[in-house]
Design a protein around this motif. Structure first.
Motif, mmCIF file in Angstrom:
data_model
loop_
_atom_site.group_PDB
_atom_site.id
_atom_site.type_symbol
_atom_site.label_atom_id
_atom_site.label_comp_id
_atom_site.label_asym_id
_atom_site.label_seq_id
_atom_site.Cartn_x
_atom_site.Cartn_y
_atom_site.Cartn_z
ATOM 1 N N UNK A 1 -66.106 18.324 8.435
ATOM 2 C CA UNK A 1 -65.731 19.547 7.710
ATOM 3 C C UNK A 1 -64.319 20.002 8.061
ATOM 4 N N UNK A 2 -63.457 19.044 8.397
ATOM 5 C CA UNK A 2 -62.024 19.334 8.558
ATOM 6 C C UNK A 2 -61.362 19.013 7.224
ATOM 7 N N UNK A 3 -60.683 19.976 6.660
ATOM 8 C CA UNK A 3 -60.103 19.798 5.324
ATOM 9 C C UNK A 3 -58.587 19.978 5.373
ATOM 10 N N UNK A 4 -57.925 19.351 4.416
ATOM 11 C CA UNK A 4 -56.479 19.484 4.314
ATOM 12 C C UNK A 4 -56.100 20.891 3.856
ATOM 13 N N UNK A 5 -55.076 21.434 4.475
ATOM 14 C CA UNK A 5 -54.517 22.734 4.094
ATOM 15 C C UNK A 5 -53.083 22.752 4.559
ATOM 16 N N UNK A 6 -52.417 23.870 4.428
ATOM 17 C CA UNK A 6 -51.025 23.959 4.818
ATOM 18 C C UNK A 6 -50.863 23.584 6.291
ATOM 19 N N UNK A 7 -50.105 22.511 6.554
ATOM 20 C CA UNK A 7 -49.844 22.070 7.919
ATOM 21 C C UNK A 7 -50.903 21.169 8.518
ATOM 22 N N UNK A 8 -52.001 20.949 7.803
ATOM 23 C CA UNK A 8 -53.053 20.054 8.288
ATOM 24 C C UNK A 8 -53.284 18.965 7.242
ATOM 25 N N UNK A 9 -53.047 17.732 7.620
ATOM 26 C CA UNK A 9 -53.190 16.577 6.735
ATOM 27 C C UNK A 9 -54.371 15.760 7.230
ATOM 28 N N UNK A 10 -55.273 15.404 6.347
ATOM 29 C CA UNK A 10 -56.522 14.750 6.755
ATOM 30 C C UNK A 10 -56.705 13.437 6.007
ATOM 31 N N UNK A 11 -57.012 12.388 6.748
ATOM 32 C CA UNK A 11 -57.517 11.138 6.172
ATOM 33 C C UNK A 11 -58.938 10.965 6.683
ATOM 34 N N UNK A 12 -59.857 10.792 5.737
ATOM 35 C CA UNK A 12 -61.269 10.730 6.099
ATOM 36 C C UNK A 12 -61.686 9.302 6.431
ATOM 37 N N UNK A 13 -62.281 9.160 7.611
ATOM 38 C CA UNK A 13 -62.865 7.896 8.016
ATOM 39 C C UNK A 13 -64.172 7.683 7.252
ATOM 40 N N UNK A 14 -64.573 6.447 6.997
ATOM 41 C CA UNK A 14 -65.759 6.189 6.168
ATOM 42 C C UNK A 14 -67.068 6.673 6.769
ATOM 43 N N UNK A 15 -67.223 6.563 8.082
ATOM 44 C CA UNK A 15 -68.510 6.923 8.679
ATOM 45 C C UNK A 15 -68.332 7.147 10.172
ATOM 46 N N UNK A 16 -69.219 7.964 10.761
ATOM 47 C CA UNK A 16 -69.221 8.115 12.211
ATOM 48 C C UNK A 16 -70.007 6.947 12.810
ATOM 49 N N UNK A 17 -69.502 6.438 13.929
ATOM 50 C CA UNK A 17 -70.087 5.208 14.444
ATOM 51 C C UNK A 17 -70.550 5.335 15.886
ATOM 52 N N UNK A 18 -70.849 6.554 16.311
ATOM 53 C CA UNK A 18 -71.425 6.747 17.634
ATOM 54 C C UNK A 18 -70.543 6.217 18.743
ATOM 55 N N UNK A 19 -71.143 5.539 19.709
ATOM 56 C CA UNK A 19 -70.408 5.037 20.863
ATOM 57 C C UNK A 19 -69.333 4.020 20.489
#
Length: 605
Positions: free
Chosen positions: A549-567
């Motif tokens: 739930x981190x989204x792009x906004x002024x000063x924050x640029x986000x690239x979304x990883x495909x999936x969380x992979x635990x350890x």
């Protein structure tokens, strides 16, 4: 580091030497040269440019010969100048190439000056050349054997003399050297890769060996002077691994080879068994009470990541030491400790020295995590886990790092299972996650176009910060290392919680802050750290798992990883950092595969 190629043949060996140098370019160098024997002495050509320029000189001079030596040099003693480039010649009759560092060269140089030898370079290598010449009495093999007894430090050398036009002598201590066997011709090299296509078999010299290479064959004696046989083995297949193919640089190719390299490294087994590390590993693994990881550079960051795995999964105390520091401080030896040496080449001088130091202090349970089955490190340890990254040409390590992580994760789960901390269900899940890694990595590699867009912004910066927490802090360290290695942007990494303890003072709108943001237990803490940056006007570039739930906004640029992979998330999160460094370097126009001042295989202290 430096590269050696030498040959004795019936044919013109200049093309063999040039091709050998090309194959060794990946190690890093700042000058190169070649010498072939003629009736008048060694005929030499040298360059402070690339091997391609040396080849042009050779072609223009119609350079040829049947016995010769060649070298790529990474400057240690003396700047990267023509006078300091190898081969080094003594008295117009003897030529030498040398890898390593001679620690007592100043004492030897003064003694040789008293014998009226004139020094024209700043290198320690010239000391070896004059020393061998001073001891030469018609038998080059004997002269080299006498000379190396006087040397303190590390060396691999190749030596020729005009009075023995079909003889090449090699010697090694602390720096690798291989002998190649062909059809009526024989070779030496610092890496078997240099002889691919020429030698049919190779053997690896041991510490203190001296060899004599002639048309008739090879003679090897050990450090005691006793004749020995170093069993030849078939030349490894290298041809496909060094082709660039459709990629712009080897580093890019190796980034995209990671799914297959990891698939090759994961054992074809249904269980995590100590037998994966050696036949007798089970008994030793049951007896150990702690782990010590010794490594340098990128391999050190792999060790830092493994510390989290070993302590959380196996519940075993783990220390990680920078190998170059470990043997120079007072430490407390523990004979029940498993010493794990990590190195891509298995010839890293500092790591080998640290491993030997640990063994000398009674820590005899040793394991090598290495990419080269024939390396000195693998031969020194009781147990081994071979990564199958294949040949890595780019100086900045990528697939060697991620395959090391796979190996160390397998070690953590194996020890955890043996210690009763990994259930059968957990073992099955870990195995499933490992086998899904290649597919997950392919999804990460598909982010390349978005990362290219970021790299255009980074190309104009001169400083950057990288942030991570917990298991991903070492990945932030690795990301910063990659950016500084190949783009020459000053980059530092911090555990995000440390921001307010000093680094926050550096944050301005000119300082990009790269953040590794997996959806783990520390996510909320990390978000707070990001807000600290944003409140000071910093620009944040986030690699975030899809459900953070981190989204792009002024000063924050986000690239979304495909999936969380635990350890295993660190293995996924390091790949976009590799791509960011790579494309930023491309945008800045740097020499990506051979960055300035750096070497691939660090075989000197």
């Amino acid at each position: 580091m430096c590269g050696i190629v030498g040959a004795v043949a019936h044919r013109n060996i200049v093309p063999v030497l040039i091709e050998g140098l090309r194959r060794l370019e990946y190690r890093g160098y700042d000058s190169c040269g070649m010498a072939v024997l003629t009736a008048d002495g060694p005929h030499r050509v040298r360059s402070v440019a690339r091997v391609a320029e040396l080849d042009e000189q050779v072609s223009n001079a119609r350079f040829e010969g049947v016995t010769g030596i060649a070298h790529t040099r990474w400057a240690t003693h003396g700047a990267a100048t023509i006078n300091n480039a190898h081969p080094i010649v003594s008295s117009g009759s003897l030529a030498i190439v040398h890898n390593g560092i001679i620690e007592n060269y100043e004492i030897l140089r003064e003694a040789l000056r008293r014998q009226h030898y004139e020094f024209v370079s700043q290198t320690d290598t010239e000391v070896i050349a004059h020393l061998i010449h001073s001891l030469y009495e018609g038998d080059l093999f004997a002269a080299v054997r006498k000379a190396v007894r006087q040397l303190t430090g590390a060396y691999a050398v190749g030596v020729v003399h005009k009075d023995q036009p079909h003889t090449l002598v090699g010697a090694r201590a602390g720096s690798p050297l291989v002998v190649g066997y062909g059809d009526g011709e024989n070779f030496i090299a610092s890496d078997a890769l240099a002889l691919a296509g020429s030698a049919e078999h190779v053997s690896y010299l041991e510490e203190g060996d001296v060899c004599e290479i002639t048309l008739a064959g090879v003679r090897i004696v050990d450090f005691r002077g006793e004749k020995v046989v170093r069993n030849p083995r078939r030349m490894p297949a290298y041809s496909t691994g060094v082709e660039l193919g459709p990629y712009r640089h080897y580093m890019q190719k190796e980034i995209f080879e990671q799914p297959s390299a990891i698939a090759d490294t994961i054992p074809d087994a249904e269980t995590f068994s100590p037998g994966l590390f050696g036949k007798t590993a089970g008994g030793v693994f049951r007896d150990i009470d702690s782990v010590l990881i010794l490594a340098c550079g990128t391999s050190y960051y792999a060790g830092l990541t493994a510390k989290y795995w070993l302590e959380s999964v196996a519940k075993i105390r783990t220390d990680v030491e920078i190998a170059s520091e470990y043997r120079y401080r007072e430490s407390v030896p523990n004979p029940r400790m498993l010493v794990v040496a990590v190195s891509q080449s298995g010839e890293t001088a500092d790591t080998l020295a640290a491993l030997k130091h640990a063994q000398s202090r009674g820590m005899e349970h040793t394991l090598a995590v290495c990419n080269v089955a024939t390396s000195a490190m693998v031969r020194l340890t009781d147990f081994k886990f071979l990564t199958h990254a294949g040949t890595e040409i780019g100086v900045a390590s990528t697939k060697a790092f991620t395959t090391q992580l796979v190996a160390l994760f397998i070690l953590a789960v194996t020890l955890g299972k043996m210690r009763g901390h990994v259930s059968d269900a957990q073992e099955t899940e870990y195995l499933h996650q490992l086998r899904h890694l290649p597919a997950a990595l392919n999804a990460v590699l598909a982010l390349e176009p978005q990362i290219i867009a970021w790299s255009d912004q980074f190309a104009h910066k001169e400083n950057a910060l990288f942030l991570g927490r917990g298991l991903h802090y070492p990945i932030a360290l690795e990301g910063a290392l990659k950016l500084k290695e190949i783009s020459y942007i000053h980059a530092e990494a911090y555990s995000a919680g440390e921001l307010k303890h000093g680094p926050l003072a550096l944050v301005t709108d000119a300082m990009p802050v790269v953040t590794v943001a997996p959806n783990d237990a520390l996510l909320d803490k990390l978000k707070s750290n990001m807000q600290e940056v944003r409140a000071r006007g910093g620009h944040i570039y986030v690699f975030a798992d899809d459900d953070t739930h981190i989204t792009s906004e002024d000063g924050i640029h986000v690239i979304r990883m495909p999936e969380h992979y635990g350890l295993l998330s660190p293995i996924l999160h390091v790949v976009p950092l590799q791509l960011l460094a790579y494309h930023t370097a491309c945008a800045r126009g740097t020499d990506v595969d051979k960055p300035r001042n750096l070497a691939k295989s660090v075989t000197v202290e």
